[in-house]
Scaffold this motif. Structure first.
Motif, PDB file in Angstrom:
ATOM      1  N   UNK A 115      -0.078 -16.312  14.160  1.00 40.64           N
ATOM      2  CA  UNK A 115       0.089 -14.904  13.769  1.00 40.64           C
ATOM      3  C   UNK A 115       0.737 -14.770  12.398  1.00 40.64           C
ATOM      4  N   UNK A 116       1.657 -15.652  12.089  1.00 40.92           N
ATOM      5  CA  UNK A 116       2.343 -15.588  10.794  1.00 40.92           C
ATOM      6  C   UNK A 116       1.418 -15.873   9.613  1.00 40.92           C
ATOM      7  N   UNK A 117       0.308 -16.540   9.866  1.00 40.73           N
ATOM      8  CA  UNK A 117      -0.635 -16.888   8.798  1.00 40.73           C
ATOM      9  C   UNK A 117      -1.717 -15.823   8.588  1.00 40.73           C
ATOM     10  N   UNK A 118      -1.889 -14.937   9.533  1.00 47.80           N
ATOM     11  CA  UNK A 118      -2.990 -13.975   9.500  1.00 47.80           C
ATOM     12  C   UNK A 118      -2.856 -12.934   8.389  1.00 47.80           C
ATOM     13  N   UNK A 119      -1.681 -12.341   8.156  1.00 47.82           N
ATOM     14  CA  UNK A 119      -1.602 -11.337   7.085  1.00 47.82           C
ATOM     15  C   UNK A 119      -2.055 -11.867   5.729  1.00 47.82           C
ATOM     16  N   UNK A 120      -1.741 -13.118   5.430  1.00 45.42           N
ATOM     17  CA  UNK A 120      -2.148 -13.703   4.154  1.00 45.42           C
ATOM     18  C   UNK A 120      -3.680 -13.754   4.039  1.00 45.42           C
ATOM     19  N   UNK A 121      -4.344 -14.085   5.136  1.00 43.69           N
ATOM     20  CA  UNK A 121      -5.811 -14.135   5.134  1.00 43.69           C
ATOM     21  C   UNK A 121      -6.382 -12.739   4.954  1.00 43.69           C
ATOM     22  N   UNK A 122      -5.883 -11.766   5.720  1.00 40.98           N
ATOM     23  CA  UNK A 122      -6.358 -10.381   5.588  1.00 40.98           C
ATOM     24  C   UNK A 122      -6.159  -9.884   4.158  1.00 40.98           C
ATOM     25  N   UNK A 123      -4.984 -10.153   3.607  1.00 42.03           N
ATOM     26  CA  UNK A 123      -4.666  -9.705   2.248  1.00 42.03           C
ATOM     27  C   UNK A 123      -5.577 -10.364   1.222  1.00 42.03           C
ATOM     28  N   UNK A 124      -5.814 -11.649   1.377  1.00 43.48           N
ATOM     29  CA  UNK A 124      -6.683 -12.363   0.433  1.00 43.48           C
ATOM     30  C   UNK A 124      -8.092 -11.759   0.427  1.00 43.48           C
ATOM     31  N   UNK A 125      -8.655 -11.510   1.605  1.00 48.01           N
ATOM     32  CA  UNK A 125     -10.004 -10.937   1.683  1.00 48.01           C
ATOM     33  C   UNK A 125     -10.029  -9.556   1.041  1.00 48.01           C
ATOM     34  N   UNK A 126      -9.049  -8.730   1.335  1.00 53.29           N
ATOM     35  CA  UNK A 126      -9.011  -7.393   0.724  1.00 53.29           C
ATOM     36  C   UNK A 126      -8.823  -7.469  -0.779  1.00 53.29           C
ATOM     37  N   UNK A 127      -8.011  -8.406  -1.252  1.00 54.30           N
ATOM     38  CA  UNK A 127      -7.847  -8.577  -2.702  1.00 54.30           C
ATOM     39  C   UNK A 127      -9.187  -8.889  -3.369  1.00 54.30           C
ATOM     40  N   UNK A 128      -9.981  -9.741  -2.732  1.00 53.84           N
ATOM     41  CA  UNK A 128     -11.303 -10.072  -3.274  1.00 53.84           C
ATOM     42  C   UNK A 128     -12.198  -8.832  -3.267  1.00 53.84           C
ATOM     43  N   UNK A 129     -12.226  -8.115  -2.150  1.00 55.69           N
ATOM     44  CA  UNK A 129     -13.112  -6.950  -2.036  1.00 55.69           C
ATOM     45  C   UNK A 129     -12.688  -5.795  -2.935  1.00 55.69           C
ATOM     46  N   UNK A 130     -11.398  -5.690  -3.229  1.00 61.48           N
ATOM     47  CA  UNK A 130     -10.908  -4.578  -4.035  1.00 61.48           C
ATOM     48  C   UNK A 130     -10.662  -4.972  -5.497  1.00 61.48           C
ATOM     49  N   UNK A 131     -11.208  -6.107  -5.887  1.00 65.11           N
ATOM     50  CA  UNK A 131     -11.122  -6.519  -7.289  1.00 65.11           C
ATOM     51  C   UNK A 131     -11.716  -5.414  -8.165  1.00 65.11           C
ATOM     52  N   UNK A 132     -11.090  -5.156  -9.273  1.00 67.28           N
ATOM     53  CA  UNK A 132     -11.507  -4.133 -10.247  1.00 67.28           C
ATOM     54  C   UNK A 132     -11.291  -2.698  -9.752  1.00 67.28           C
ATOM     55  N   UNK A 133     -10.566  -2.525  -8.650  1.00 68.23           N
ATOM     56  CA  UNK A 133     -10.123  -1.191  -8.250  1.00 68.23           C
ATOM     57  C   UNK A 133      -8.730  -0.994  -8.840  1.00 68.23           C
ATOM     58  N   UNK A 134      -8.462   0.187  -9.330  1.00 66.55           N
ATOM     59  CA  UNK A 134      -7.109   0.484  -9.806  1.00 66.55           C
ATOM     60  C   UNK A 134      -6.217   0.780  -8.600  1.00 66.55           C
ATOM     61  N   UNK A 135      -4.906   0.683  -8.753  1.00 61.77           N
ATOM     62  CA  UNK A 135      -4.012   1.064  -7.655  1.00 61.77           C
ATOM     63  C   UNK A 135      -4.254   2.512  -7.201  1.00 61.77           C
ATOM     64  N   UNK A 136      -4.567   3.382  -8.135  1.00 62.25           N
ATOM     65  CA  UNK A 136      -4.840   4.783  -7.781  1.00 62.25           C
ATOM     66  C   UNK A 136      -6.100   4.891  -6.927  1.00 62.25           C
ATOM     67  N   UNK A 137      -7.134   4.133  -7.285  1.00 65.77           N
ATOM     68  CA  UNK A 137      -8.381   4.155  -6.506  1.00 65.77           C
ATOM     69  C   UNK A 137      -8.158   3.611  -5.099  1.00 65.77           C
ATOM     70  N   UNK A 138      -7.352   2.573  -4.998  1.00 60.42           N
ATOM     71  CA  UNK A 138      -7.045   2.014  -3.678  1.00 60.42           C
ATOM     72  C   UNK A 138      -6.275   3.049  -2.848  1.00 60.42           C
ATOM     73  N   UNK A 139      -5.322   3.721  -3.458  1.00 58.17           N
ATOM     74  CA  UNK A 139      -4.580   4.766  -2.763  1.00 58.17           C
ATOM     75  C   UNK A 139      -5.491   5.892  -2.319  1.00 58.17           C
ATOM     76  N   UNK A 140      -6.432   6.278  -3.166  1.00 59.47           N
ATOM     77  CA  UNK A 140      -7.372   7.345  -2.831  1.00 59.47           C
ATOM     78  C   UNK A 140      -8.286   6.906  -1.677  1.00 59.47           C
TER      79      UNK A 140
END
Length: 176
Positions: A115-140
């Motif tokens: 369980x302790x390793x799962x957030x890092x995996x989820x975050x990594x995948x989202x970082x890849x998918x949200x590449x080139x999104x601004x923080x504002x776009x992610x918030x929106x």
């Protein structure tokens, strides 16, 4: 004469690739496949199994019925998932002291390590998918997704209005 029916004008005018529902489904599928690649390689479990472990670790779902509601799947599917995780030594079933009919799910020590390793995996995948999104776009995007969830919660307790009462053909093409 052929028994195969011809598509209706409405279905041929429908732009699937522009459908919000289609796009949401494709994004979810893509994200889930990427998470599964990472969790299988690093942890030997699927994305769904990882998600269940994470839900248990966070204390959000502690019984199989909660998991079934959260994932929108039937109880037998949850039972199969829980059986696999229990067989791997990642979780155990425990009878509730307050209500002996209730079986709670709990992570084992090995399950907590996973369980302790799962957030890092989820975050990594989202970082890849949200590449080139601004923080504002992610918030929106998050804001819009929360609004969709709120709308679904609001209508879950009420009867969904008849589609003919609320959507014109143009609305249908633009929304779905």
């Amino acid at each position: 004469m052929s028994d195969i029916s011809q598509p209706s004008r409405q279905s041929t005018d429908y732009k699937l690739a522009e459908s919000v529902g289609y796009l949401l489904g494709r994004v979810r599928s893509t994200m889930w496949n990427m998470v599964t690649q990472q969790t299988m390689a690093g942890l030997g479990i699927t994305a769904t199994q990882a998600s269940i472990i994470f839900m248990l670790a966070s204390g959000r779902s502690l019984v199989a019925a909660d998991l079934a509601r959260e994932y929108g799947i039937d109880a037998s599917a949850v039972t199969r998932l829980v059986n696999r995780l229990e067989k791997r030594g990642l979780l155990v079933r425990e009878r509730s002291n307050a209500d002996r009919r209730m079986v709670k799910l709990a992570l084992t020590a090995q399950g907590m390590v996973v369980a302790e390793q799962i957030p890092e995996i989820f975050t990594h995948v989202l970082d890849v998918l949200l590449t080139r999104f601004t923080p504002e776009e992610i918030g929106f995007l998050k804001s819009m997704l929360r609004r969709i969830m709120k709308n679904s919660e609001d209508c879950a307790s009420a009867t969904l209005p008849d589609i003919s009462d609320s959507l014109t053909e143009r609305d249908l093409a633009n929304r779905i």
